[in-house]
Design a protein around this motif. Structure first.
Motif, PDB file in Angstrom:
ATOM      1  N   UNK A   1      -0.683  -3.260   3.129  1.00  0.00           N
ATOM      2  CA  UNK A   1       0.312  -2.432   3.788  1.00  0.00           C
ATOM      3  C   UNK A   1       1.730  -2.882   3.446  1.00  0.00           C
ATOM      4  N   UNK A   2       2.582  -1.932   3.130  1.00  0.00           N
ATOM      5  CA  UNK A   2       3.999  -2.193   2.777  1.00  0.00           C
ATOM      6  C   UNK A   2       4.142  -3.259   1.696  1.00  0.00           C
ATOM      7  N   UNK A   3       3.206  -3.292   0.791  1.00  0.00           N
ATOM      8  CA  UNK A   3       3.269  -4.308  -0.274  1.00  0.00           C
ATOM      9  C   UNK A   3       4.370  -3.999  -1.282  1.00  0.00           C
ATOM     10  N   UNK A   4       4.817  -2.742  -1.313  1.00  0.00           N
ATOM     11  CA  UNK A   4       5.845  -2.313  -2.264  1.00  0.00           C
ATOM     12  C   UNK A   4       7.094  -1.903  -1.504  1.00  0.00           C
ATOM     13  N   UNK A   5       8.247  -2.234  -2.071  1.00  0.00           N
ATOM     14  CA  UNK A   5       9.490  -1.674  -1.538  1.00  0.00           C
ATOM     15  C   UNK A   5      10.198  -1.005  -2.706  1.00  0.00           C
ATOM     16  N   UNK A   6      10.230   0.311  -2.679  1.00  0.00           N
ATOM     17  CA  UNK A   6      10.835   1.053  -3.792  1.00  0.00           C
ATOM     18  C   UNK A   6      11.953   1.938  -3.250  1.00  0.00           C
ATOM     19  N   UNK A   7      13.139   1.759  -3.778  1.00  0.00           N
ATOM     20  CA  UNK A   7      14.309   2.517  -3.320  1.00  0.00           C
ATOM     21  C   UNK A   7      14.436   2.496  -1.800  1.00  0.00           C
ATOM     22  N   UNK A   8      14.186   1.343  -1.207  1.00  0.00           N
ATOM     23  CA  UNK A   8      14.348   1.197   0.238  1.00  0.00           C
ATOM     24  C   UNK A   8      13.172   1.700   1.058  1.00  0.00           C
ATOM     25  N   UNK A   9      12.150   2.220   0.392  1.00  0.00           N
ATOM     26  CA  UNK A   9      10.990   2.763   1.123  1.00  0.00           C
ATOM     27  C   UNK A   9       9.798   1.819   0.953  1.00  0.00           C
ATOM     28  N   UNK A  10       9.119   1.508   2.067  1.00  0.00           N
ATOM     29  CA  UNK A  10       7.928   0.664   1.989  1.00  0.00           C
ATOM     30  C   UNK A  10       6.694   1.526   1.697  1.00  0.00           C
ATOM     31  N   UNK A  11       5.879   1.040   0.758  1.00  0.00           N
ATOM     32  CA  UNK A  11       4.696   1.793   0.343  1.00  0.00           C
ATOM     33  C   UNK A  11       3.479   0.879   0.343  1.00  0.00           C
ATOM     34  N   UNK A  12       2.325   1.455   0.621  1.00  0.00           N
ATOM     35  CA  UNK A  12       1.082   0.676   0.610  1.00  0.00           C
ATOM     36  C   UNK A  12       0.491   0.626  -0.800  1.00  0.00           C
ATOM     37  N   UNK A  13      -0.229  -0.460  -1.045  1.00  0.00           N
ATOM     38  CA  UNK A  13      -0.898  -0.646  -2.332  1.00  0.00           C
ATOM     39  C   UNK A  13      -2.403  -0.746  -2.072  1.00  0.00           C
TER      40      UNK A  13
END
Ligand SMILES: CC(C)(COP(=O)(O)OP(=O)(O)OC[C@H]1O[C@@H](n2cnc3c(N)ncnc32)[C@H](O)[C@@H]1OP(=O)(O)O)[C@@H](O)C(=O)NCCC(=O)NCCS
Length: 187
Positions: free
Chosen positions: A167-179
């Protein structure tokens, strides 16, 4: 077209795929591989972990990497090409330590104008055949952005199973994303 299951593709995609060759990369591909990868990374919002400014390989670095993979029994670099142009890439990096030498970590991409035409599936079919032929690799694993519906569809179609969600492993352009972590067992 040298391999891959083509029976499920629509007619126009089959025609397009007949022009595609899939083969192992060789050191002389290094410059074209770098140009290809840089082009893919420049796509805004591409669901890959590397950001454009973070990819600093020189041609020499890339030559060495291709050469190392070619010599390795649990790593491979496959490319898809049409008329001498690279349109897709799949890399598998095998574990170095004894306890994980049976595991190879896969990453792939297809050039934007060639997506949804079966190139990814053909590359994956080659990779799975290669992995089985090594006698060493027993597990292929990969990470995929949870929102990447196309990639998820392809991986599940090829037998990969979701093994976990970071969960929230990625932060892209200020948005947290799951992997999502996925794996395919070969026997
Ligand atoms: C993911 C990627 C490698 C797949 O390659 P590709 O050549 O487009 O894949 P294919 O054409 O073989 O297969 C795509 C499948 O996804 C399906 N698909 C496309 N968009 C979809 C969506 N939004 N939801 C679900 N399925 C989708 C296609 O219909 C096709 O399935 P089908 O064969 O059952 O019709 C490629 O799209 C890509 O490079 N994307 C950008 C980089 C990337 O995301 N890499 C993966 C990182 S983990």
């Amino acid at each position: 077209m040298e391999a891959g299951k083509q029976g499920c593709l629509p007619y126009d995609a089959r025609v397009a795929m007949s022009q595609v060759t899939i083969r192992k990369a060789v050191p002389d591909d290094a410059e074209r591989l770098l140009a290809y990868f840089r082009q893919v990374l420049e796509e805004p919002d591409i669901d890959l972990l590397t950001s454009p400014g973070e990819f600093n390989y020189t041609i020499d670095d890339e030559r060495k990497l291709v050469d190392e993979r070619a010599r390795s029994d649990n790593s491979v670099f496959l490319l898809a090409e049409v008329d001498g142009q690279i349109i897709g890439l799949l890399g598998c990096e095998g574990g170095k330590r004894r306890k994980v030498r049976h595991v190879t970590v896969l990453g792939m991409s297809v050039r934007k104008d060639w997506r949804d035409r079966g190139v990814g599936k053909a590359l994956m079919a080659h990779a799975i055949n290669w992995a089985k032929s090594t006698g060493v690799v027993k597990r292929i694993e990969l990470s995929v952005f949870a929102r990447n519906a196309r990639a998820l569809h392809l991986y599940e179609q090829c037998g990969f199973v979701i093994e976990g969600r970071r969960r929230r492993a990625i932060c892209q352009n200020g948005e947290y994303l799951d992997l999502l972590e996925m794996g395919l067992l070969l026997d």
